[in-house]
Design a protein around this motif. Sequence first.
Motif, PDB file in Angstrom:
ATOM      1  N   LEU A  93      -0.616 -39.600  -1.657  1.00 24.98           N
ATOM      2  CA  LEU A  93      -0.766 -40.589  -2.725  1.00 24.98           C
ATOM      3  C   LEU A  93      -1.985 -41.473  -2.474  1.00 24.98           C
ATOM      4  CD1 LEU A  93       0.220 -41.871  -5.290  1.00 24.98           C
ATOM      5  CD2 LEU A  93       1.926 -43.160  -3.979  1.00 24.98           C
ATOM      6  N   ALA A  94      -2.196 -41.868  -1.225  1.00 26.64           N
ATOM      7  CA  ALA A  94      -3.368 -42.690  -0.895  1.00 26.64           C
ATOM      8  C   ALA A  94      -4.655 -41.926  -1.195  1.00 26.64           C
ATOM      9  CB  ALA A  94      -3.317 -43.098   0.575  1.00 26.64           C
ATOM     10  N   ARG A  95      -4.687 -40.659  -0.839  1.00 30.07           N
ATOM     11  CA  ARG A  95      -5.882 -39.853  -1.100  1.00 30.07           C
ATOM     12  C   ARG A  95      -6.148 -39.720  -2.595  1.00 30.07           C
ATOM     13  NH1 ARG A  95      -5.750 -34.757  -2.316  1.00 30.07           N
ATOM     14  NH2 ARG A  95      -3.614 -34.550  -1.505  1.00 30.07           N
ATOM     15  N   GLN A  96      -5.097 -39.484  -3.379  1.00 25.56           N
ATOM     16  CA  GLN A  96      -5.297 -39.329  -4.823  1.00 25.56           C
ATOM     17  C   GLN A  96      -5.737 -40.634  -5.477  1.00 25.56           C
ATOM     18  OE1 GLN A  96      -2.342 -37.207  -7.054  1.00 25.56           O
ATOM     19  NE2 GLN A  96      -1.850 -35.809  -5.373  1.00 25.56           N
ATOM     20  N   ILE A  97      -5.157 -41.748  -5.034  1.00 25.85           N
ATOM     21  CA  ILE A  97      -5.581 -43.041  -5.598  1.00 25.85           C
ATOM     22  C   ILE A  97      -7.046 -43.298  -5.275  1.00 25.85           C
ATOM     23  CG2 ILE A  97      -5.288 -45.545  -5.391  1.00 25.85           C
ATOM     24  CD1 ILE A  97      -2.307 -45.079  -5.031  1.00 25.85           C
ATOM     25  N   TRP A  98      -7.423 -43.049  -4.041  1.00 29.33           N
ATOM     26  CA  TRP A  98      -8.789 -43.375  -3.611  1.00 29.33           C
ATOM     27  C   TRP A  98      -9.835 -42.495  -4.302  1.00 29.33           C
ATOM     28  CZ3 TRP A  98     -10.773 -47.467  -1.795  1.00 29.33           C
ATOM     29  CH2 TRP A  98     -12.003 -47.476  -1.123  1.00 29.33           C
ATOM     30  N   VAL A  99      -9.468 -41.230  -4.556  1.00 32.99           N
ATOM     31  CA  VAL A  99     -10.430 -40.300  -5.145  1.00 32.99           C
ATOM     32  C   VAL A  99     -10.382 -40.314  -6.665  1.00 32.99           C
ATOM     33  CG1 VAL A  99     -11.048 -37.851  -5.348  1.00 32.99           C
ATOM     34  CG2 VAL A  99     -10.428 -38.791  -3.125  1.00 32.99           C
ATOM     35  N   ALA A 120       1.068 -48.600   2.963  1.00 34.92           N
ATOM     36  CA  ALA A 120       1.433 -48.886   4.354  1.00 34.92           C
ATOM     37  C   ALA A 120       2.556 -49.908   4.405  1.00 34.92           C
ATOM     38  CB  ALA A 120       0.217 -49.390   5.121  1.00 34.92           C
ATOM     39  N   ALA A 121       2.519 -50.884   3.493  1.00 33.97           N
ATOM     40  CA  ALA A 121       3.564 -51.906   3.450  1.00 33.97           C
ATOM     41  C   ALA A 121       4.914 -51.290   3.089  1.00 33.97           C
ATOM     42  CB  ALA A 121       3.198 -52.997   2.446  1.00 33.97           C
ATOM     43  N   PHE A 122       4.903 -50.247   2.259  1.00 35.22           N
ATOM     44  CA  PHE A 122       6.172 -49.573   1.924  1.00 35.22           C
ATOM     45  C   PHE A 122       6.826 -49.013   3.180  1.00 35.22           C
ATOM     46  CE2 PHE A 122       8.635 -45.796   0.931  1.00 35.22           C
ATOM     47  CZ  PHE A 122       9.478 -46.250  -0.058  1.00 35.22           C
ATOM     48  N   MET A 280       0.199 -44.589  10.130  1.00 36.01           N
ATOM     49  CA  MET A 280      -0.061 -44.618   8.686  1.00 36.01           C
ATOM     50  C   MET A 280      -1.085 -45.693   8.335  1.00 36.01           C
ATOM     51  SD  MET A 280       3.881 -44.027   7.514  1.00 36.01           S
ATOM     52  CE  MET A 280       3.599 -44.099   5.763  1.00 36.01           C
ATOM     53  N   LYS A 281      -1.014 -46.840   8.998  1.00 37.78           N
ATOM     54  CA  LYS A 281      -2.006 -47.899   8.764  1.00 37.78           C
ATOM     55  C   LYS A 281      -3.405 -47.412   9.133  1.00 37.78           C
ATOM     56  CE  LYS A 281       1.123 -51.781   9.740  1.00 37.78           C
ATOM     57  NZ  LYS A 281       1.398 -52.897  10.669  1.00 37.78           N
ATOM     58  N   ARG A 282      -3.512 -46.748  10.296  1.00 37.34           N
ATOM     59  CA  ARG A 282      -4.824 -46.256  10.727  1.00 37.34           C
ATOM     60  C   ARG A 282      -5.354 -45.191   9.779  1.00 37.34           C
ATOM     61  NH1 ARG A 282      -2.351 -46.357  15.893  1.00 37.34           N
ATOM     62  NH2 ARG A 282      -2.066 -44.086  15.782  1.00 37.34           N
ATOM     63  N   ASN A 283      -4.478 -44.320   9.284  1.00 34.81           N
ATOM     64  CA  ASN A 283      -4.910 -43.286   8.336  1.00 34.81           C
ATOM     65  C   ASN A 283      -5.485 -43.917   7.072  1.00 34.81           C
ATOM     66  OD1 ASN A 283      -2.113 -41.062   9.119  1.00 34.81           O
ATOM     67  ND2 ASN A 283      -4.086 -41.316  10.118  1.00 34.81           N
ATOM     68  N   LEU A 290     -14.196 -43.940   3.704  1.00 31.12           N
ATOM     69  CA  LEU A 290     -14.840 -42.767   3.119  1.00 31.12           C
ATOM     70  C   LEU A 290     -15.255 -43.037   1.680  1.00 31.12           C
ATOM     71  CD1 LEU A 290     -12.343 -40.039   4.403  1.00 31.12           C
ATOM     72  CD2 LEU A 290     -14.475 -40.794   5.482  1.00 31.12           C
ATOM     73  N   THR A 291     -16.329 -42.359   1.254  1.00 31.20           N
ATOM     74  CA  THR A 291     -16.808 -42.480  -0.117  1.00 31.20           C
ATOM     75  C   THR A 291     -16.693 -41.127  -0.795  1.00 31.20           C
ATOM     76  OG1 THR A 291     -18.386 -44.189   0.509  1.00 31.20           O
ATOM     77  CG2 THR A 291     -18.760 -43.079  -1.595  1.00 31.20           C
ATOM     78  N   PRO A 292     -15.868 -41.013  -1.839  1.00 30.58           N
ATOM     79  CA  PRO A 292     -15.714 -39.724  -2.533  1.00 30.58           C
ATOM     80  C   PRO A 292     -17.035 -39.236  -3.100  1.00 30.58           C
ATOM     81  CG  PRO A 292     -13.978 -41.249  -3.168  1.00 30.58           C
ATOM     82  CD  PRO A 292     -14.987 -42.036  -2.386  1.00 30.58           C
TER      83      PRO A 292
END
Length: 304
Positions: A93-99, A120-122, A280-283, A290-292
């Motif tokens: 989900l983090a990857r899809q949001i960021w990209v 991460a808070a979840f 998970m925080k570090r990931n 990163l920049t898509p």
Amino acid sequence: MIAEKIKLLRTALQPKGSVTKAIFKHILWCGAFGFLISLLHHFEKPVSQPILANVIPSIVLGLLLVFRTNTAYERFWEGRKCWGSIVNNTRNLARQIWVSVDEILPEDKDKKITALNLLAAFAVTTKLHLRGETVNSELEDLMPSTKYIKLKIMNNPPIEVAFWIGDYLQEQYNRNCLNSYQLTSMQELLNNLVDNLGACERILKTPMPLAYALHLKQLLILYCFLLPFQIVEKLGWWTGLISALVGFTVFGIEAIGLEIENPFGYDANDLPLDAICETMKRNIDDLITLTPNARSRQQDSISN
């Protein structure tokens, strides 16, 4: 070969992760009672009763212990699978949001970072919720102060965090920063996170039936009480030592099952939830750096 044997010996004798401390009193009582019976036998008291072996057959007790341990391990392993799913769904989900979420305004990137930190808070709120702990400073850096204050009064903080993430996704869809297929995919991942939370709650709030646990404990005590009477005639002064070893075995198996049936605590054999949340925080922190490629091409076209 010698180094491997020394390492194996150290592993076998290390106190961390062992249940010996929890059952130490039981072992002492078994050994002391066995020694008492051997002492009475030495003075020719009628304590030798081999027929008592038929009261609680060893195979019956063994099957009960195996069932107890297997049931506890199933709960432990299901909890581990749930947290593994939380990790994977959070990363996806983090990857899809960021990209995938388009950045139209300058502040959109900051909102995306806030949404990623909410993922991460979840995980952190889920950990605290399963441990019965309140919202603490561990969450302060993962969300705005207004959300942090509001989270303190919620009965189920992970659900509130999931709501904020879902609200962000819907907002981006309404702003045409996401298409319907992307929104559906991300909402499905978010739903998986909530499903994993529910599975962990099911493990936490459905303990081993008390009647079964009590009955097994009573059988263990009765078995260790009757054992010296069965073996004193053949073992003599060794009765106390053998009784202690048997007590170490059966009470140890029971203690292991008791410790791992709730895998979300702080025991040495529980799941390493703190380490999982830190990973998970570090990931997510790494992902933010990163920049898509799509965004890089868009920035290059604007500059040209």
